[in-house]
Write an enzyme that holds these catalytic residues in place. Structure first.
Site, PDB file in Angstrom:
ATOM      1  N   HIS A  65      61.924 -74.868 -56.851  1.00 11.49           N
ATOM      2  CA  HIS A  65      62.678 -76.101 -56.617  1.00 11.49           C
ATOM      3  C   HIS A  65      61.867 -77.334 -57.000  1.00 11.49           C
ATOM      4  CE1 HIS A  65      60.665 -76.260 -52.575  1.00 11.49           C
ATOM      5  NE2 HIS A  65      60.762 -77.550 -52.795  1.00 11.49           N
ATOM      6  N   ASP A 120      62.405 -68.548 -54.819  1.00  7.70           N
ATOM      7  CA  ASP A 120      61.898 -69.910 -54.993  1.00  7.70           C
ATOM      8  C   ASP A 120      60.424 -69.887 -55.390  1.00  7.70           C
ATOM      9  OD1 ASP A 120      61.665 -72.639 -55.017  1.00  7.70           O
ATOM     10  OD2 ASP A 120      61.670 -72.882 -52.828  1.00  7.70           O
ATOM     11  N   SER A 213      55.772 -78.362 -50.524  1.00  8.67           N
ATOM     12  CA  SER A 213      56.436 -77.301 -51.282  1.00  8.67           C
ATOM     13  C   SER A 213      55.521 -76.737 -52.359  1.00  8.67           C
ATOM     14  CB  SER A 213      57.698 -77.846 -51.952  1.00  8.67           C
ATOM     15  OG  SER A 213      58.638 -78.274 -51.007  1.00  8.67           O
TER      16      SER A 213
END
Length: 261
Positions: A65, A120, A213
């Site tokens: 992402h 992801d 992230s």
């Protein structure tokens, strides 16, 4: 949830992107210098974007992402803004988001029940291999399943406040527990699959957040996960975070690296 505001949108002032995750460290502490030598800072045109992990001198793994059209990375950094002796800058020649990740979810501004953020992860091929030093090292991929109850460490430069608005200059570490996926199924409206790990503190107060992230989740000294997504605000009780379960992806990772030397 990590209200789907892609960290890229936050850092660049854009409002057209929204990722599934809000990765940041809340309730953590300053990592000891050079204690996380595999930690990577991923940049987009000079702006900090996401964390990453050096798994080979020529390869960084991060979250899918975080995908965009331009990357550079900093290795061996503790503070993002100070000159540091071990810091190395590298350009990225190719990126390989996992083909199973649904990139359309990034551009949605609201998260819906049943959204599935599986797969992801993304590989970044460096234009020049990293120099392995005391401050820059690779970490091996996992070879066995992590055990529920393990003590884990997550790290990153993400937000140190639950609202996700105050990023850290210094690399932050946080100690959290590896929980059963059932805990995250109960906590989140999005899909929690066997391609994910659930980690956090059920009492709250410790979590990753916006900006973390793509960074590492290390359990009992072994890289087991990549920070993916979670609840917004960060660190809420009974709202542990979600991490990509790397043991499920080692064949794909090795195949991509082998086919793109």
């Amino acid at each position: 949830m990590w209200f789907l505001i892609l960290f890229l949108a936050l850092s660049l002032g854009r409002n057209d992107a929204a990722p599934p995750v809000q990765s940041r460290v809340v309730g953590g502490y300053n990592c000891e210098m050079n204690s996380q030598p595999w930690q990577v800072a991923v940049y987009y045109f000079g702006e900090y974007l996401c964390g990453g992990v050096l798994i080979d001198p020529s390869w960084v793994i991060t979250a899918a992402h975080c995908a965009t059209d331009n990357y550079q990375v900093w290795l061996g950094r503790n503070n993002l803004y100070e000159d540091e002796p071990f810091a190395q800058h590298r350009l990225v020649s190719q990126s390989f988001p996992h083909p199973g990740f649904n990139q359309d979810l990034i551009w949605n501004h609201t998260r819906q029940p049943g959204d599935d953020y599986s797969n992801d992860l993304m590989l970044l091929h460096l234009s020049q291999p990293a120099d392995i030093t005391d401050g820059v090292k690779v970490i091996d991929l996992p070879i066995e399943e992590p055990k529920v109850g393990s003590t884990c460490l997550a790290s990153g430069w993400g937000s140190i406040t639950p609202d996700g608005l105050e990023l850290s200059d210094d690399l932050q570490c946080v100690n959290i527990d590896l929980l059963s996926n059932e805990k995250c199924v109960e906590a989140h409206k999005e899909e929690v699959t066997d391609l994910m790990l659930c980690a956090g503190e059920m009492d709250g107060g410790k979590d990753t957040c916006k900006g973390d992230s793509g960074g590492p989740l290390i359990c009992n000294g072994v890289l087991q996960g990549i920070t993916s997504w979670g609840f917004n605000p960060c660190g809420e009780p009974k709202k542990p975070g979600i991490y990509t379960k790397l043991i499920k992806f080692t064949p794909w990772i090795k195949e991509v690296m082998k086919e793109n030397p």
